[in-house]
Scaffold this active site. Structure first.
Site, PDB file in Angstrom:
ATOM      1  N   CYS A  41      72.680 -20.523  27.569  1.00  0.00           N
ATOM      2  CA  CYS A  41      71.955 -19.498  26.815  1.00  0.00           C
ATOM      3  C   CYS A  41      72.443 -18.103  27.226  1.00  0.00           C
ATOM      4  O   CYS A  41      72.876 -17.887  28.355  1.00  0.00           O
ATOM      5  CB  CYS A  41      70.457 -19.621  27.077  1.00  0.00           C
ATOM      6  SG  CYS A  41      69.461 -18.465  26.111  1.00  0.00           S
ATOM      7  N   ASP A  43      70.615 -15.670  27.769  1.00  0.00           N
ATOM      8  CA  ASP A  43      69.575 -15.069  28.611  1.00  0.00           C
ATOM      9  C   ASP A  43      70.182 -14.460  29.889  1.00  0.00           C
ATOM     10  O   ASP A  43      70.934 -15.126  30.606  1.00  0.00           O
ATOM     11  CB  ASP A  43      68.554 -16.151  28.977  1.00  0.00           C
ATOM     12  CG  ASP A  43      67.301 -15.579  29.621  1.00  0.00           C
ATOM     13  OD1 ASP A  43      66.226 -15.731  29.029  1.00  0.00           O
ATOM     14  OD2 ASP A  43      67.414 -14.987  30.714  1.00  0.00           O
ATOM     15  N   ARG A  45      69.058 -13.906  32.709  1.00  0.00           N
ATOM     16  CA  ARG A  45      68.671 -14.482  34.004  1.00  0.00           C
ATOM     17  C   ARG A  45      69.509 -15.697  34.387  1.00  0.00           C
ATOM     18  O   ARG A  45      69.521 -16.126  35.523  1.00  0.00           O
ATOM     19  CB  ARG A  45      67.191 -14.896  33.976  1.00  0.00           C
ATOM     20  CG  ARG A  45      66.250 -13.728  33.811  1.00  0.00           C
ATOM     21  CD  ARG A  45      64.866 -14.207  33.441  1.00  0.00           C
ATOM     22  NE  ARG A  45      64.856 -14.865  32.130  1.00  0.00           N
ATOM     23  CZ  ARG A  45      63.772 -15.424  31.591  1.00  0.00           C
ATOM     24  NH1 ARG A  45      62.643 -15.427  32.254  1.00  0.00           N
ATOM     25  NH2 ARG A  45      63.839 -15.982  30.400  1.00  0.00           N
ATOM     26  N   HIS A  97      67.378 -23.602  29.624  1.00  0.00           N
ATOM     27  CA  HIS A  97      66.551 -23.078  30.725  1.00  0.00           C
ATOM     28  C   HIS A  97      65.111 -22.961  30.269  1.00  0.00           C
ATOM     29  O   HIS A  97      64.832 -22.680  29.109  1.00  0.00           O
ATOM     30  CB  HIS A  97      67.080 -21.714  31.201  1.00  0.00           C
ATOM     31  CG  HIS A  97      66.923 -20.615  30.192  1.00  0.00           C
ATOM     32  ND1 HIS A  97      65.915 -19.683  30.260  1.00  0.00           N
ATOM     33  CD2 HIS A  97      67.620 -20.321  29.066  1.00  0.00           C
ATOM     34  CE1 HIS A  97      66.021 -18.850  29.231  1.00  0.00           C
ATOM     35  NE2 HIS A  97      67.038 -19.218  28.491  1.00  0.00           N
ATOM     36  N   CYS A 100      62.778 -20.154  27.783  1.00  0.00           N
ATOM     37  CA  CYS A 100      63.825 -19.669  26.872  1.00  0.00           C
ATOM     38  C   CYS A 100      63.170 -18.987  25.665  1.00  0.00           C
ATOM     39  O   CYS A 100      62.397 -19.603  24.928  1.00  0.00           O
ATOM     40  CB  CYS A 100      64.697 -20.838  26.408  1.00  0.00           C
ATOM     41  SG  CYS A 100      66.039 -20.329  25.301  1.00  0.00           S
TER      42      CYS A 100
HETATM   43 ZN    ZN Z   1      67.326 -18.836  26.464  1.00  0.00          ZN
END
Ligand code: ZN
Length: 208
Positions: A41, A43, A45, A97, A100
């Protein structure tokens, strides 16, 4: 993160590498032979290489919203075909994750414009696994399970491609489904039974 500090950080990183190995960048410039393709992803993090302890040159990476493998997405399909046919990676990892935002958005009844067709694919995962998901009354647990099932379905989408089918048969390429737990930092192997999935989908999706 101060944008001006990036170039200073970069200088420091170069120096750190050269302190250990004076030929580091000479070697890095020669080319790549990664054994892993990682699809994760976007993302912020989930910083792929850092969480896996991987070094530059070791992992070929593709990231998009909610780690999707969509057959008409030229971007992900180019990455998969290049990694499998030319780089000859040995493993493909789909890593989702918990928490999400993409998966969460797909669980809500809201018009998100251009994101609608993208998230539609996650709603399809929900529909396929509706019976299991609707039995989970705790919303957070349902959300976590959808993250896991989405990883599983994206792994299945990989197995639907001719490039992956060929490489699985000819040289033992393996596909792995993982979830990164943002609350603990742990990578969880979902231990998806791909032989079983492969058997089941071969009847319909067998290409080569
Ligand atoms: Zn995500």
């Amino acid at each position: 993160m101060n944008i001006d500090s990036i170039f200073e950080n970069n200088k420091q990183w170069i120096q750190d590498k050269l302190d250990v190995d004076a030929n580091y960048f000479e070697e890095l410039g020669k080319g790549q032979t990664p054994e892993l393709l990682y699809i994760g992803c976007s993302d912020s993090r989930v910083s792929t290489e850092e969480l896996m302890g991987a070094k530059p040159g070791e992992v070929f990476v593709h990231r998009n919203i909610a780690n999707m493998v969509i057959s008409i997405d030229l971007n992900v399909m180019s990455v998969v075909n290049y990694a499998v046919d030319f780089l000859k990676v040995k493993h493909i990892i789909v890593c989702g994750h918990y928490a999400c935002g993409g998966v969460k958005a797909a669980m809500q009844s809201v018009d998100l414009g251009i994101l609608n067709p993208w998230l539609r694919n996650i709603r399809d995962v929900y529909r396929i696994h509706k019976n299991e998901l609707n039995q989970i009354s705790d919303e957070e647990k349902k959300y976590d399970r959808l993250v896991e099932l989405n990883v599983q379905e994206q792994c299945v989408n990989l197995i639907k491609t001719a490039a992956v089918q060929k490489a699985v048969r000819n040289r033992g390429l393996t596909v792995h489904g993982w979830v990164f737990d943002v609350h603990t930092g742990k990578i969880i192997d979902l231990k998806i039974d791909f032989d079983d999935i492969l058997k089941n989908i071969r009847e319909i999706y067998h290409l080569d």
